[in-house]
Write an enzyme that holds these catalytic residues in place. Sequence first.
Site, short mmCIF file in Angstrom:
data_model
loop_
_atom_site.label_atom_id
_atom_site.label_comp_id
_atom_site.label_asym_id
_atom_site.label_seq_id
_atom_site.Cartn_x
_atom_site.Cartn_y
_atom_site.Cartn_z
N HIS A 135 0.84 -1.21 0.00
CA HIS A 135 0.00 0.00 0.00
C HIS A 135 0.88 1.26 0.00
CE1 HIS A 135 -3.41 2.57 1.52
NE2 HIS A 135 -2.38 3.23 2.03
N GLU A 136 1.86 1.28 0.89
CA GLU A 136 2.73 2.46 0.97
C GLU A 136 3.57 2.62 -0.31
OE1 GLU A 136 2.25 4.60 3.12
OE2 GLU A 136 1.10 3.47 4.57
N GLU A 191 -6.17 6.59 -1.37
CA GLU A 191 -6.12 5.42 -0.48
C GLU A 191 -6.65 4.18 -1.18
OE1 GLU A 191 -4.37 5.33 1.90
OE2 GLU A 191 -4.21 7.35 2.65
ZN ZN Z 1 -2.28 5.26 2.51
#
Ligand code: ZN
Length: 298
Positions: A135-136, A191
Amino acid sequence: MRIQSIGSSGLALGGLALLASSCATLSSIERTAASVVVSDDQEAQLGLQVKSELETKQNVKYCGDPQVTEYVRGVAGKVLALAEKDRPAVKWQVNVIDDPGTVNAFATPGGYLYVYTGLLLLADNEAQLAGVMGHEAGHVVARHSAQQMVDQFGLDAVAQLALGKNPGVLGQLGKTVVQKGAMLAHSRAHEDEADEYGARYSSAAGYDPHALSGFFTKLKAKVGDTNTLTTWLSDHPATSSRITHINSYAQQNGLNGKDLGADRFVAIRARVAALPPSSGVSNAPAPRPAAPANSPPN
Ligand code: ZN
């Protein structure tokens, strides 16, 4: 092009479709602008500047146990092998922040990924950690931070930085990013996109892609729906719809991968739990890129 095609085929949909199309087009324009304006080198410089601010001004301490750090870097390395294909120029660096009370992870421009020991203590297995790292990494691959810089500081300031007209801007940006925690405040759309990267990268590395949503479920159970705590949840709100999004994305894209790596992870988590308070170190251990990514911790 996109607006034209919508307009010619979807007139009956009216303004709503056009609005949605405009948003999508604007997002891609922003990304293109950010990638043109902020070069790989500039991102790397900014990432280094933020790291320096974190260490000197924020007094961040890194995990003092080399085995923990190497383990986290090994797990991240499996995921980053995929991210490297998408952004070959990024020189990734993974560090573990010694703070058992903070459940967090974040990325800065230039491929600097940070994970807190508090996140390691909460997670269940290696696949969850891999999902978070993916995710990062996704935020970096998709240039979300560069887009934020353009959004928050304006195209002029960022363009000055890119053109080298005002070298002081780099220091100012790095300082402001740290002070505002700007690298944490991603939009919901960013996100969701980063979640897709997390599921895709971790799955490609052999991990269960549903582990990331499993981590969100765990976070929700721990802190409920409040966003008042300084946790990964507050910066990355773990709504039910987000969990659903990850799982449906994995299903629609046929993502598989079975590995959870629970045994390997639990051994490391026990080491983190046993670390004495204030055992952190001021300087991040130098990365050892030669370490095999899938070697078991010892
Ligand atoms: Zn994030």
